[in-house]
Design an enzyme around this catalytic site. Structure first.
Site, PDB file in Angstrom:
ATOM      1  CG  HIS A 157       3.798 -26.586 -31.160  1.00 35.40           C
ATOM      2  ND1 HIS A 157       3.844 -26.656 -32.534  1.00 35.40           N
ATOM      3  CD2 HIS A 157       3.511 -28.072 -30.738  1.00 35.40           C
ATOM      4  CE1 HIS A 157       3.959 -27.855 -32.977  1.00 35.40           C
ATOM      5  NE2 HIS A 157       3.336 -28.525 -32.015  1.00 35.40           N
ATOM      6  CE  LYS A 161      21.007  -2.776 -14.097  1.00 32.51           C
ATOM      7  NZ  LYS A 161      19.312  -2.612 -14.353  1.00 32.51           N
ATOM      8  CG  MET A 201      12.414  -8.154 -14.660  1.00 29.95           C
ATOM      9  SD  MET A 201      12.813  -8.651 -12.873  1.00 29.95           S
ATOM     10  CE  MET A 201      14.331  -8.222 -12.916  1.00 29.95           C
ATOM     11  CB  CYS A 250      23.911 -45.146 -25.646  1.00 27.91           C
ATOM     12  SG  CYS A 250      22.552 -46.337 -25.230  1.00 27.91           S
ATOM     13  NE  ARG A 284      19.995   2.027 -13.093  1.00 23.15           N
ATOM     14  CZ  ARG A 284      21.265   1.860 -13.369  1.00 23.15           C
ATOM     15  NH1 ARG A 284      21.767   1.651 -14.625  1.00 23.15           N
ATOM     16  NH2 ARG A 284      22.261   2.161 -12.779  1.00 23.15           N
ATOM     17  CB  SER A 326      24.484 -48.590 -22.523  1.00 19.13           C
ATOM     18  OG  SER A 326      24.336 -47.413 -23.021  1.00 19.13           O
ATOM     19  CE1 TYR A 351      29.079 -45.391 -22.970  1.00 20.74           C
ATOM     20  CE2 TYR A 351      30.452 -46.925 -21.704  1.00 20.74           C
ATOM     21  CZ  TYR A 351      29.221 -46.694 -22.516  1.00 20.74           C
ATOM     22  OH  TYR A 351      28.461 -47.635 -22.830  1.00 20.74           O
ATOM     23  NE  ARG A 406      25.125  -6.558 -18.580  1.00 17.57           N
ATOM     24  CZ  ARG A 406      24.089  -6.151 -19.051  1.00 17.57           C
ATOM     25  NH1 ARG A 406      23.029  -6.357 -18.206  1.00 17.57           N
ATOM     26  NH2 ARG A 406      23.694  -5.703 -20.344  1.00 17.57           N
ATOM     27  N   GLY A 423      16.641  -6.630 -20.211  1.00 17.01           N
ATOM     28  CA  GLY A 423      15.406  -6.110 -20.657  1.00 17.01           C
ATOM     29  C   GLY A 423      14.168  -6.759 -20.427  1.00 17.01           C
TER      30      GLY A 423
END
Lengths: 878, 878
Positions: A453, A24, A104, A829, A93, A761, A849, A337, A102
């Site tokens: 959880h 900010k 802080m 994999c 701020r 793999s 890959y 921002r 939101g």
């Protein structure tokens, strides 16, 4: 330049100083720098915050520096802090290096005191405004700096509104606000034993400390954990002259986006309120107005706003989110921002901005988060659906779900067994709820964060979930919940969106999005940047086709055990229970037939693309009924003759820890017939497909080795069987032989193993299980949430690869494997193969890959491009 | 010096060339070099063997070299190979770098052919000898070189003995042997389709190849695996002029030891036969005579033998085992080597030779194998017992056992349940026999080697076992076995010795030896050399006392879970089933009382020695009845109210893979009360013991961590609890906090972990389980024997630490841990802690201590000395 250590005025900073000034602050400085209308102010840096967090006190000399810069500010504003006649008011701020919306705290109207109200009333010409400003300060300061329970203020204010006969705060008079001020001052003193500080300097010092402390608030910490933001960055504090959208009549305040953040369309979008302060817009108490209304109401300010937005977007080369205030017809920018956006909007903006020449394709690729793509592939509420959310919780696991509400796991389980689609609603879940969570279409909890959880388990299971919907009041006795005045009973239908966190009464139309223009365009660009190939984990023809459609460049893991279940199970059991070699051989011959057809189906979809087939992996007892069930049947005297055989087999195959028992190549070594059958089926399928004119590319993969000797032995068998099979078929199909690296020992002895392997793999699931000694099935619902909540782990190692342990083993293995065999192909994999951070690691280690589930293929393509563009890690696209 | 590549004459070699010449060859050369009477000969080297094994053919030019050296030999002997009038006869004997007694092949009397018999009869003056020599050649050559089933010869010879009316071969006449020759020639041609080669050169070439081939015979390979001898050494071949103990009357042959190999007493010991060839002595067909008889019968040869023995012992500085032959009154040395000896003898000789000034104490320490010490601590047949072994098999698992014979695992299980001591007799065992093996006092198999299922499992369980007793003929229908004419029925009592391999009818008195003079003397010397401290794994006062008596220098692992079983189990269950915090707290308080007393008992035994206490490790379901049993009870409607509670608890605590579940510190993190209780009990015990004037040294160990964060968290709790406890007691006891390193991840992140740890203890059991992905319980009876038999593993990694995987992790962990914390204490507390090879690794990594079971403490002390003396690895003391 200032010689301050801990304070930087807006006029001296710029947008590249996010770490020091916070996002900010850096943006306020940047706007000041390029001449946009920003109220004067300065920034207390994150350096100061880190000192504060370390020694639990403000840095020495900080308040002197603040005083110095305040003097400048007073000079520029022509007002003084605390001045009874014309007081300067400040906003204080928070502003962290990464956006934590939101999370802080903020204190507004700082500088007011009992003695200054008449003066403020006079200069503003608005006594109501003056008392309102003071009660707002007391409310925020009391709660945030002095720790008073905010509900006490809210409650008192409601009483005043009621007594006034009005419907909301907008109807209150100066006298009402004066009453509120009197009452709030009393509440503060009662609650804290201390009076509200009348000295503005003391107020400022308190507010700075409070903002620093809010960095370590519970919600802020949870948010950082979710977003992967380091805990030791700290926040800056922005201290700025207040401007007021609620003073006089030609005033207002609003938020706006330079493009539509929901659809991505290139038209500005915003909400504003006349005669209001910023928080009123966000709080949603009053009905906001559109930018069209603004253009009509204050055409000049609107024109100025549009120009400013254009300047900002051109300057940032991205969609910007701004907060503005109009005070006496004059526009002020309070914040800007790069704006948050929906997944759809992110894609559309990124591709359109390339078209507009605003950014290059690499920047467009960087602008979309891989996980955003995933959201676009999960079922979601239809954009055309007409619904009103009851409340919004935290989006914990993506996808949309609809079902009848149940409040216990047992109820969920029973109703689901009976065929009903249920949605489990709990305050929070525990391991005891697991059977209900498995049974449910979706999960909604009133408490808990993104590592609770419920959240962890739901993501693990791929079940949509909304957690921490704190407005839900559950009444377990009545079997109902109420939320914002609506009561929902057990058996009622609700819908949840794990993408947006919305909770809706009744059914909401759900769509499963189809990838379209911008989606494919972006991925095409991504493919041009990435170095990793993306394969898929698929075991059937349709899954393979889907994956190829989504861009998979082959199969990295075809699990053959799935081919032993379903209608093949009786044959598999005949093989397991065989009394004679003939019975066994005949069962194997039957399996050969069906496996060959499975392989044919898959190979046809992969014409010219490689298919890695893993030989049978799971322990044999998985093909038998559960031992406990059979024992119960036996105790009841209900065993059939076949059951008796099955029981005997289940007993003899039972293992204490099947995960560490006779599975993978161990099974192959004890029962070579099964592997020989599989190799034969695969190569016969390849021959068949080749005769159809297609190009099968076959890679045979051996699971769970711990030593080079196992691979040598089995590779020998494979070559023998292949030779026989191909000779019989009079054909020649080339194939590779490779191995999973999924035990720590295989990783540690990769040098010798690579002598007999053409590819490795990394089976990161098992490798993680064994490296940690964690049985995923057992720990993910029990200890994992505890570990994440207590901060013992930063991430669930089954979701994102553990770099220090598992990653280190992979790195070492890759290095030593390639030292032995420079042509070694390397891939991942495990389920980690679709996780962006894991893909970044794979890129860094230099794997060939990654392989992931079909729906993760687009995510992986994008993540691989990000990795190649050197763009990975927390928060970097936000 | 010869310029040969592959042949070395005796006169040119010496005892330091064992790798090239084999042990036998090197010793023959050495004896030749120091002037002892050795018949002339030369050696085909192991280099030649390795070429042969590689290309499956003799090296080019080898036979030319052999011919060259044979010329020399003929010149020295004054006879020629194949000469019809006075043939030179050769012995062709294997000789590997490490002793492999009886594992490889030998051909004697080589060089005979049909045409040479009259000449040999004439020069020897003994026609019977000539025919006997020929039939011996045919028998050995037919079997070994030409592959005829040896039983055919044996059977034919028995028929001839029967027809002759005599009782054994000794009664046969020249005519009988001539008949045998005729018959044997026919058998060879019938069986192989080829005649016996009459050309001695061809015989020699065939014999050399056969000896080379015998290196890879099944028994030889098994033996090497057991002894840890590499497969690629190869064997040498010793070619030597035959001398005959069976020609004329003043001849004989024998074996002797320079000291008694059973007791170690410093008197020579031997067996010999008049008028016999070497194999007759070993075969045990005829009753042998003692050395006293030799002194009486051939005083001059005896005198020469005693002198030679003295020269040899002085030269070798060790007890020697020799083979000799007396031909026409002249003594010849056919072989010598350092003699095998019993454990008792090894100890006595080593200590006495120091007394005699023959060797130094370090050499004495080197001379005793650590495993020999262990044999001395297990129950064994009393030396005073009077018994005749029925047969001798392979000693597979040490200790002596007596029990009634049973032939099935079920029978073993049932009888054992009824309180009977049983001995399980099987042809071989399989995983299906496991319950019977567990139930049995001892295990005896007719088939299988030292890595067979029976052998591996028995060693793992610590049950005495004899395997591969191939003379046993088991009749499963009749439930009996016969061995050498004796029949033993189910229910009869037999005894076995897992030290000697002996199988005896009836009960044999068993003693558990007490360490005595030489034992303690040797260990005292060993203590002077070793650098590793030796601790013990003990959980009770008596075990601790025993370990301290055997030299333990502290406890490396005190498992506290044992303190939760027995009469504490009801309390533990009350804790687990508690409905309220009060119930739980009260159960914990009860456990606190008893645990404190347990600790007091242990700490008293360890006055001034450290005690490492591991906090609770196992999953909680271990304290509940088996789920399957409860389910069966439920199905039968037999659940009591308590059972119902237990069933619910067992269901909720059930895990798929408990080894990888909620155990160790994971349990501690979820249920901190238990750990706090244990810490309190331990420190209260320490305070109590200190008040008694003793010095408790307490180390608290946290099990199963995967990350430094767990250790930090729990260490914090421990310090808190300790502070409270000590403050309450008004005392101060120092303690260390450390951790097990038993997950691969803990090893891989040892650097950060060492920041909060004062010591590491390698839990090599779990580390091996996880590094391999092997559940020891599951694989040790199933796949491990297969893996060892197929040669996939050289050793069972649960017995000897796997250097490449587990050892590598330990090494890395030790390095990185010490880099962070140079004062870090490091130890091993897995069962590997008592294994000599593991101890060598521990020494090499530079650990501070190893910890093992009380009875392994002496073994570990000796092994640690060996490690320090740079003496470890296979075969080095044989």
């Amino acid at each position: 330049m200032s010689t301050s250590r801990y304070v930087v005025p807006f006029a001296e900073g710029n947008r590249d100083q996010r770490a020091l000034l916070g996002g900010k602050g850096a943006n306020l400085a940047e706007m000041t720098r390029i001449g946009l209308p920003v109220p004067e102010g300065f920034i207390v840096t994150t350096d100061a915050c880190r000192v504060y967090l370390e020694k639990e006190d403000l840095p020495d000399g900080l308040m002197d520096e603040v005083r110095e810069h305040l003097d400048e500010l007073e000079k520029a504003a022509g007002k003084s802090l605390g001045d009874a006649n014309d007081p300067l008011l400040l906003s204080v701020r928070s502003g962290a290096p990464f956006s934590m919306p939101g999370m802080m705290d903020t204190v507004l109207n700082l500088g007011l005191h009992d003695g200054a109200i008449p003066g403020l009333a006079k200069v503003s010409g608005d006594e109501r405004f003056a008392w309102d400003a003071y009660r707002r300060l007391l409310q925020l300061y009391g709660k945030i700096v002095m720790g008073v329970d905010g509900e006490r203020f809210d409650h008192r204010l409601e009483e005043i509104v009621e007594a006034s006969g009005g419907k909301d705060e907008g109807d209150l008079t100066a006298a009402d606000f004066k009453q509120a001020v009197t009452d709030f001052l009393t509440i503060i003193e009662e609650d804290t034993g201390k009076p509200f500080p009348q000295d503005p300097a003391e107020q400022l010092e308190g507010a700075i400390g409070a903002v620093f402390r809010s960095w370590n608030g519970r919600r802020a910490r949870d948010y950082r954990r979710m977003e992967g933001i380091p805990d030791d960055l700290g926040t800056a504090v922005n201290i700025q002259r207040m401007v007021f959208g609620n003073v006089g009549t030609e005033s207002g305040t609003g938020v706006a986006f330079t493009r539509d953040p929901a659809t991505g369309e290139n038209v500005p979008y915003g909400d504003w309120l006349e005669g209001a302060q910023g928080e009123d817009v966000v709080a949603g108490i009053r009905q906001t107005q559109t930018l069209e209304d603004l253009a009509e109401r204050f055409p000049q300010a609107y024109e100025q706003l549009r120009e400013t937005m254009d300047i900002l977007e051109a300057h940032e080369r991205d969609m910007c989110d701004i907060e503005f205030t109009i005070e006496h017809s004059k526009l002020y920018m309070l914040q800007t921002r790069v704006g948050k956006r929906s997944a759809t909007a992110a894609l559309r903006m990124a591709t359109e901005m390339v078209g507009e020449g605003l950014i290059d394709t690499d920047e467009a690729v960087r602008r979309v988060k891989p996980d955003q793509l995933e959201q676009l592939l999960h079922p979601q509420f239809s954009p055309d659906a007409d619904y009103q959310a009851l409340t919004t919780g935290l989006p914990a696991s993506p996808g949309a779900a609809t079902g009848t509400v149940v409040f216990t796991a047992d109820e969920a389980h029973e109703r689901a067994e009976a065929g009903e689609q249920v949605l489990l609603v709990r305050n929070e879940t525990s391991p005891d709820d697991l059977h209900g969570m498995i049974a449910a279409q979706g999960i909604l909890t009133a408490r808990g964060g993104l590592v609770s959880h419920a959240a962890v388990v739901a993501r693990g299971m791929g079940t949509p979930a909304v957690v921490g919907a704190s407005e839900l009041k559950i009444d377990m006795k009545a079997k109902s919940f109420t939320v914002n005045g609506t009561t929902v009973n057990e058996g009622d239908v609700i819908s949840i969106s794990g993408n947006s966190g919305e909770v809706v009464a009744g059914e909401v139309e759900v769509i499963t999005p189809k990838p379209e223009g911008p989606f494919n365009q972006l991925l095409e660009w991504a493919d041009g940047f990435r170095r990793l190939a993306i394969r898929t984990n698929a075991d059937t023809g349709p899954d393979t086709a889907k994956a190829v459609e989504l861009g998979a460049e082959g199969i990295g893991l075809c699990r053959t055990e799935h081919m032993f279940f379903g209608d093949r199970l009786p044959v598999v059991r005949r093989m397991l229970l065989a009394d004679s070699d003939e019975q066994r051989t005949s069962a194997l011959a039957e399996l050969l037939e069906v496996q060959r057809e499975d392989f044919v189906e898959i190979l046809r979809e992969l014409d010219g693309l490689p298919t890695t087939v893993r030989l049978l992996d799971p322990p044999l007892h998985e093909f038998l009924p559960d031992l406990t069930e059979l024992v119960a049947k036996e105790a009841r005297g209900e065993l059939t003759a076949e059951d008796e055989q099955l029981l005997a087999a289940a007993r003899s195959l039972e293992e204490e820890n099947p995960m560490l028992g006779t599975r993978g190549c161990r099974l192959g070594i004890i029962q070579p017939d099964i592997y020989r059958m599989q190799v034969r089926a695969l190569l016969e399928a390849a021959v068949k497909v080749e005769k159809e004119g297609l190009t099968p590319i076959v890679e045979i993969m051996i699971p769970l080795i711990v030593d080079a000797s196992e691979l040598e032995l089995i590779a020998g068998w494979i070559r023998e069987t292949a030779e026989e099979t191909l000779e019989r078929a009079g054909a020649n199909v080339a194939f590779l032989i490779g191995t999973m690296i999924e035990t720590p020992r295989a990783a540690l002895t990769s040098g010798p193993i690579a002598e007999s392997a053409e590819f490795f793999s990394y089976g990161t699931n098992d490798l993680t299980q064994m490296t940690y000694g964690f049985s995923r099935d057992d720990v993910e619902a029990t200890i994992m949430p505890t570990y994440l909540e207590k901060g013992l782990f930063e991430e669930n190692p089954f979701a994102t690869i553990d770099v220090d342990g598992v990653g280190r083993l992979m790195q070492l293995s890759a290095e030593e494997g390639r030292a032995t065999n420079p042509d070694l192909k390397l891939g991942i994999c495990g389920e980690h193969g679709g996780d962006p951070k894991t893909i970044a690691l794979a890129h860094q280690i230099g794997l060939s890959y990654v392989s992931c589930s079909p729906f993760r293929v687009p995510v992986a393509r994008l993540a691989a491009a990000h990795a190649a563009l050197g763009h990975a890690g927390p928060g970097s696209t936000s």
